[in-house]
Write a protein that holds these residues in place. Structure first.
Motif, PDB file in Angstrom:
ATOM      1  N   SER A  89       0.855  -1.192   0.000  1.00 21.19           N
ATOM      2  CA  SER A  89       0.000   0.000   0.000  1.00 21.19           C
ATOM      3  C   SER A  89       0.887   1.237   0.000  1.00 21.19           C
ATOM      4  O   SER A  89       1.856   1.315   0.764  1.00 21.19           O
ATOM      5  CB  SER A  89      -0.905   0.013   1.233  1.00 21.19           C
ATOM      6  OG  SER A  89      -1.727  -1.132   1.271  1.00 21.19           O
ATOM      7  N   VAL A  92      -3.305  -5.264   6.503  1.00 21.68           N
ATOM      8  CA  VAL A  92      -3.315  -5.811   5.144  1.00 21.68           C
ATOM      9  C   VAL A  92      -3.513  -7.312   5.299  1.00 21.68           C
ATOM     10  O   VAL A  92      -2.687  -7.987   5.921  1.00 21.68           O
ATOM     11  CB  VAL A  92      -2.007  -5.508   4.390  1.00 21.68           C
ATOM     12  CG1 VAL A  92      -2.061  -6.117   2.984  1.00 21.68           C
ATOM     13  CG2 VAL A  92      -1.765  -4.008   4.296  1.00 21.68           C
ATOM     14  N   SER A 152       1.469  -2.612   8.021  1.00 24.00           N
ATOM     15  CA  SER A 152       1.484  -2.692   6.573  1.00 24.00           C
ATOM     16  C   SER A 152       2.439  -3.806   6.182  1.00 24.00           C
ATOM     17  O   SER A 152       3.069  -4.425   7.044  1.00 24.00           O
ATOM     18  CB  SER A 152       1.926  -1.356   5.961  1.00 24.00           C
ATOM     19  OG  SER A 152       1.860  -1.400   4.543  1.00 24.00           O
ATOM     20  N   LEU A 154      -2.939   3.113   8.270  1.00 25.66           N
ATOM     21  CA  LEU A 154      -3.170   1.812   7.647  1.00 25.66           C
ATOM     22  C   LEU A 154      -3.016   0.781   8.758  1.00 25.66           C
ATOM     23  O   LEU A 154      -1.934   0.641   9.335  1.00 25.66           O
ATOM     24  CB  LEU A 154      -2.152   1.569   6.533  1.00 25.66           C
ATOM     25  CG  LEU A 154      -2.191   0.194   5.854  1.00 25.66           C
ATOM     26  CD1 LEU A 154      -3.546  -0.100   5.248  1.00 25.66           C
ATOM     27  CD2 LEU A 154      -1.093   0.082   4.808  1.00 25.66           C
ATOM     28  N   TYR A 183      -8.232   0.714   6.991  1.00 30.61           N
ATOM     29  CA  TYR A 183      -7.686   1.987   7.449  1.00 30.61           C
ATOM     30  C   TYR A 183      -8.441   2.443   8.688  1.00 30.61           C
ATOM     31  O   TYR A 183      -9.642   2.186   8.840  1.00 30.61           O
ATOM     32  CB  TYR A 183      -7.801   3.066   6.370  1.00 30.61           C
ATOM     33  CG  TYR A 183      -6.719   2.999   5.317  1.00 30.61           C
ATOM     34  CD1 TYR A 183      -5.528   3.705   5.462  1.00 30.61           C
ATOM     35  CD2 TYR A 183      -6.878   2.222   4.179  1.00 30.61           C
ATOM     36  CE1 TYR A 183      -4.531   3.653   4.503  1.00 30.61           C
ATOM     37  CE2 TYR A 183      -5.889   2.160   3.202  1.00 30.61           C
ATOM     38  CZ  TYR A 183      -4.712   2.878   3.381  1.00 30.61           C
ATOM     39  OH  TYR A 183      -3.733   2.816   2.422  1.00 30.61           O
ATOM     40  N   THR A 186       0.984   4.704   1.034  1.00 32.39           N
ATOM     41  CA  THR A 186       0.374   5.765   1.826  1.00 32.39           C
ATOM     42  C   THR A 186       0.996   7.123   1.490  1.00 32.39           C
ATOM     43  O   THR A 186       2.167   7.214   1.126  1.00 32.39           O
ATOM     44  CB  THR A 186       0.520   5.487   3.329  1.00 32.39           C
ATOM     45  OG1 THR A 186       1.909   5.319   3.638  1.00 32.39           O
ATOM     46  CG2 THR A 186      -0.235   4.237   3.727  1.00 32.39           C
ATOM     47  N   ALA A 218       1.169   3.981   9.658  1.00 32.55           N
ATOM     48  CA  ALA A 218       0.808   2.568   9.491  1.00 32.55           C
ATOM     49  C   ALA A 218       0.995   1.836  10.806  1.00 32.55           C
ATOM     50  O   ALA A 218       2.068   1.923  11.423  1.00 32.55           O
ATOM     51  CB  ALA A 218       1.654   1.911   8.404  1.00 32.55           C
ATOM     52  N   ARG A 233      -7.849  -4.526   2.883  1.00 31.35           N
ATOM     53  CA  ARG A 233      -7.080  -3.494   3.568  1.00 31.35           C
ATOM     54  C   ARG A 233      -8.004  -2.736   4.502  1.00 31.35           C
ATOM     55  O   ARG A 233      -9.140  -2.423   4.135  1.00 31.35           O
ATOM     56  CB  ARG A 233      -6.432  -2.538   2.560  1.00 31.35           C
ATOM     57  CG  ARG A 233      -5.335  -3.177   1.711  1.00 31.35           C
ATOM     58  CD  ARG A 233      -4.888  -2.248   0.602  1.00 31.35           C
ATOM     59  NE  ARG A 233      -3.737  -2.766  -0.141  1.00 31.35           N
ATOM     60  CZ  ARG A 233      -3.822  -3.648  -1.136  1.00 31.35           C
ATOM     61  NH1 ARG A 233      -5.018  -4.095  -1.526  1.00 31.35           N
ATOM     62  NH2 ARG A 233      -2.733  -4.080  -1.758  1.00 31.35           N
TER      63      ARG A 233
END
Length: 309
Positions: A60, A294, A71, A291, A128, A62, A68, A126
């Motif tokens: 990802s 994942v 991630s 984030l 957030y 960002t 994060a 994913r």
């Protein structure tokens, strides 16, 4: 020499970086890029003395200022001896480098994965998190001057005041969930004009709690404790458009503030276009966005190895 692919679970604070993805163009040799998360990871991996130039692939990308909690990225490494680096060695080496250089990145775990595994293409979901704090006070100036929790500075978005309808916010979230053309919710970016904008937004969950700050410290006698309302907004999808999450949160905030209506939200979804974005909706700051996960399929996870044995 045998090549081995490694999957890294990482976390970072986004404030000092220009973004997760490297900004300096790759070359031979691969130039250092200390201003990005990807660049710093590649610089740290060079300390392992691999035969190849480490090239990180991110799951990802960002933006600048986005954090994060968890991630992922992968990298291929060649070793002169032909042996494989132990995953724990990779984790320890990188974290020592980040600690020494005072870089806010941490490797949570390193795995050995099949050489055809791709951290971005294989991701199935994913998640957030956007952190929003409402300061409940009759005196709107006092919270901004005295009561903003220092541990949340540049970590959450603050809203000071009492005009904030959380129930309307939740109604708007239900409208945005599901399969839509989210072109209205995508910021314009070079190369993105012809991008497919239909997505399935799996879930928007708004968790709320009331506290008097995160820290258990005693207020000075001359300060009256201020009540905070904490909102954690979790947004899940397999993939997102450019700045879609921040635009989605901004829309929810605008609804809660009474700046736009549920009818406006329906229009933005039913007439997906750049011109359908309402100017009274202001993009929320990057520093409240994280984030947080994942996810991969159980079949892929079963292939992750923690050691070379």
């Amino acid at each position: 020499m045998a090549m081995q692919r490694y999957l890294l679970y990482i976390s970072y604070i986004g404030k000092p970086f220009r973004g997760a993805q490297r900004q300096v163009k790759a070359g031979t040799p691969r130039p250092d890029d200390p201003s990005t998360v990807q660049g710093r990871l590649e610089m740290g991996l060079k300390l392992l003395n691999p035969c190849n130039e480490p090239a990180i692939f991110l799951s990802s990308r960002t933006d600048s200022g986005v954090h994060a909690l968890s991630s992922t990225c992968h990298v291929d490494l060649y070793r002169k001896s032909g042996l494989i680096y132990d995953p724990q060695t990779v984790t320890i080496c990188l974290n020592k480098y980040f600690l020494k250089e005072d870089v806010p990145i941490r490797v949570l775990k390193t795995y050995l994965v099949p050489n055809d595994f791709h951290c971005r293409h294989k991701a199935t979901l994913r998640t957030y998190l956007y952190k929003l704090i409402l300061a409940q006070s009759d005196n709107y100036k006092k919270p901004s001057l005295f009561h903003c929790p220092i541990e949340e500075l540049d970590r959450s978005l603050f809203h000071i005041g009492q005009n904030f309808n959380i129930e309307k916010m939740k109604e708007a979230a239900k409208l945005i969930e599901g399969h839509h053309d989210f072109r209205t919710f995508m910021s314009q970016h070079v190369g993105h004009a012809d991008r497919e904008t239909r997505r399935v937004l799996e879930k928007i969950e708004i968790q709320e709690s009331c506290k008097f700050g995160y820290s258990n410290y005693s207020y000075p006698s001359f300060i009256e404790p201020c009540e905070y309302h904490f909102l954690n907004i979790h947004i899940q999808s397999r993939g997102f458009l450019y700045k879609q999450v921040r635009r989605t949160v901004a829309t929810l905030v605008a609804v809660a503030q009474g700046k736009v209506s549920l009818r406006d939200i329906k229009y933005m979804l039913e007439v997906p276009a750049v011109s359908s974005w309402l100017p009274q909706i202001k993009l929320v700051e990057a520093h409240g966005l994280y984030l947080s996960e994942v996810r991969y399929s159980p079949e892929d996870v079963a292939l992750f190895r923690e050691s070379i044995s």
